[in-house]
Write an enzyme that holds these catalytic residues in place. Structure first.
Site, mmCIF file in Angstrom:
data_model
loop_
_atom_site.group_PDB
_atom_site.id
_atom_site.type_symbol
_atom_site.label_atom_id
_atom_site.label_comp_id
_atom_site.label_asym_id
_atom_site.label_seq_id
_atom_site.Cartn_x
_atom_site.Cartn_y
_atom_site.Cartn_z
ATOM 1 N N GLU A 294 66.028 100.194 64.929
ATOM 2 C CA GLU A 294 66.283 98.880 64.362
ATOM 3 C C GLU A 294 67.630 98.564 64.804
ATOM 4 O O GLU A 294 68.329 97.907 64.047
ATOM 5 C CB GLU A 294 66.233 98.839 62.668
ATOM 6 C CG GLU A 294 65.114 99.597 62.091
ATOM 7 C CD GLU A 294 65.359 99.657 60.454
ATOM 8 O OE1 GLU A 294 64.263 99.311 59.944
ATOM 9 O OE2 GLU A 294 66.314 100.379 59.876
HETATM 10 C C1 TNX Z 1 63.584 101.869 57.758
HETATM 11 S S1 TNX Z 1 62.799 104.201 59.007
HETATM 12 C C2 TNX Z 1 65.019 102.448 58.169
HETATM 13 C C3 TNX Z 1 65.941 102.652 57.223
HETATM 14 C C4 TNX Z 1 65.577 102.241 55.951
HETATM 15 C C5 TNX Z 1 64.353 102.448 55.535
HETATM 16 C C6 TNX Z 1 63.984 102.034 54.245
HETATM 17 C C7 TNX Z 1 64.113 104.073 59.777
HETATM 18 C C8 TNX Z 1 64.390 104.608 60.968
HETATM 19 N N1 TNX Z 1 64.761 103.069 59.346
HETATM 20 O O1 TNX Z 1 67.200 102.255 57.820
HETATM 21 O O2 TNX Z 1 66.376 102.880 55.091
HETATM 22 O O3 TNX Z 1 63.399 101.733 56.264
HETATM 23 O O4 TNX Z 1 62.667 102.717 53.847
#
Ligand code: TNX
Length: 477
Positions: A294
């Site tokens: 992300e």
């Molecule tokens: C996505 S899954 C994220 C996290 C959040 C999560 C909450 C992933 C690699 N990154 O930063 O905590 O969703 O479900």
């Protein structure tokens, strides 16, 4: 046909670590320690039985049983003996968990259970896992969890034969492990958490306590330092590593994707070097997880350049790199593992020769709500009821991804909405045992109708252990 008579643990039973190896002896001692409070038997552990006529328990490491692999075991129970054989110590440990499951649930009592009979049904099992990686992740960054709470989480993994604990040690809201050459990472970066609570961090000694506790249960700790995004806590300590160089505020919310290290600054790589060096030095397992998820604040080119450089650093410190699936935008080497949580980049990762860890949000995200009325948890990937977590086949989930490209499955528990182990357990149980079975048992031997009955039968154990759980209407409790 009369069923064969069961084995009965008696006061005179010995636990025999055949050959007397240190590992088999430690596992025999762990079994004796498990049995002692409930049975009130102080069973001796030795390399030969105290009373050869008694019903004894034999644990044996057999060099000629290579077909049992790292974690397989062969368990035979008759009225006169329990014989547990494995090729490797981890196999003895997994077999001991099966033995534990075969005993009456009162065995989990930590006070003398006034029970008549400690019996194990006569049977013979040869068993080994489908996948080498059967994990769970705990996010100790959004909310901090104490060493004791992490150990309670490890206990659940051990009970269901999982073998990887992935610790998400840093994020925008907190940096949770001391780096001795960079003390402000924790003195500034660990000071809070989601919602504004006091946060916290592990000293390196605390971390080693966790690692050792996991190791005693044949569980590998995979430390994650999330970068280049999810780094606001680090940037509060090192504002010069952001591209703007402006002081950064602590963050106690839950939005994602906005923070990043400045990947064009050499000082960023000096920090990464220090962090990777110190953490790998106290991590016996072969992996270091770099996050990589992300990142909305960088171009693909900037992102890939960063991941490639960090991959070199991780490899130079003797570890294989793991990252969330976004890392497939970079050139990965074949020892790198990509952890799939959405679905979009599996094919690219495979082209690099990398293998995959499957953590599909819709199936195994332990922080998803079970139903719309679940108080805890998020719902961006949908509602995940127990059956959703159980009823899927990793080899049949992502187009073009077959069994041989998959190292295993891992269930992440993100902690935006959970503040302590009781809340963590509510979301993990019973989905964690469901994922454990996805990882352990071959597809053709898995069956939801059977699982729901067997998981219901775990409740007396959870009650003894003080484990919280969700009373799913899908399970005949
Ligand atoms: C996505 S899954 C994220 C996290 C959040 C999560 C909450 C992933 C690699 N990154 O930063 O905590 O969703 O479900």
């Amino acid at each position: 046909m009369r069923p064969e008579a069961a084995f009965e643990i008696r006061r005179t039973t010995s636990i025999v670590a055949d050959g007397g190896s240190a590992e088999a002896t430690a596992i025999a001692q762990a079994l004796a320690a498990l049995l002692r409070p409930s049975t009130e038997f102080a069973l001796p552990v030795s390399s030969s039985p105290a009373d050869t006529a008694a019903p004894n328990i034999f644990l044996r490491l057999a060099a000629d049983r290579a077909s049992l692999g790292e974690e397989g075991y062969d368990l035979t129970v008759t009225s006169s003996a329990v014989t547990l054989v494995a090729n490797k110590p981890a196999g003895l440990f997994r077999g001991m968990q099966t033995l534990r499951q075969l005993l009456p649930s009162d065995v989990e009592s930590r006070v003398g259970a006034t029970r008549y009979l400690w019996d194990i049904p006569a049977l013979s099992i040869v068993d080994q896992p489908r996948f080498a990686w059967r994990g769970a992740m705990l996010d100790v960054a959004r909310h901090f969890f104490t060493v004791k709470e992490v150990q309670q989480f490890i206990d659940l993994l051990a009970l269901y034969k999982m073998n990887v604990l992935h610790l998400h040690l840093s994020d925008d809201q907190g940096w949770r492990i001391a780096i001795n050459s960079r003390p402000t990472l924790t003195s500034i970066g660990a000071s809070t958490e989601v919602g504004g609570g006091p946060g916290g961090f592990y000293t390196q000694q605390d971390y080693q306590t966790i690692v050792r506790y996991a190791q005693e249960r044949y569980i590998t700790v995979v430390p994650e330092i999330d970068m280049p995004g999810h780094t606001n806590a680090a940037l509060t300590a090192y504002p010069e590593l952001s591209c703007s160089s402006r002081p950064t505020q602590v963050f106690t919310g839950i939005e994602v994707g906005w923070s990043t290290f400045c990947v064009d600054k050499e000082a960023t790589y000096a920090l990464v070097e220090d962090v990777v060096r110190e953490i790998t030095a106290i991590t016996p397992g072969p992996y270091f997880h770099v996050g990589g998820d992300e990142v909305k604040a960088l171009t693909n080119e900037q992102y890939a350049r960063f991941v490639e450089r960090v991959q070199t650093i991780v490899n130079r410190h003797g570890k294989k790199m793991v990252g969330w699936e976004e890392i497939a935008k970079a050139k990965l080497n074949s020892t790198t593992l990509a952890q799939q949580w959405k679905t979009d980049s599996a094919a690219t990762a495979l082209q690099h020769g990398s293998k995959l860890i499957l953590s599909p949000g819709k199936k195994v995200y332990l922080d998803m709500k079970y139903t719309p009325s679940t108080e805890l948890g998020l719902k961006w990937a949908g509602y995940v009821e127990v059956r959703d977590a159980y009823d899927w086949d990793p080899a049949n989930y992502l187009p073009g991804v077959s069994e041989t490209s998959i190292v295993g499955v891992e269930a992440p528990l993100w902690s935006e909405t959970i503040r302590n182990i009781t809340a963590a357990e509510y979301l993990a149980m019973p989905r964690l045992p469901a994922v454990a079975e996805v990882g352990w048992t071959p597809q053709q031997r898995r069956d939801w109708q059977s699982f729901r009955v067997r998981v219901a039968a775990q409740v007396p154990r959870w009650n003894y252990l003080g484990v919280n759980y969700y009373r799913s209407p899908q399970i005949p409790w």
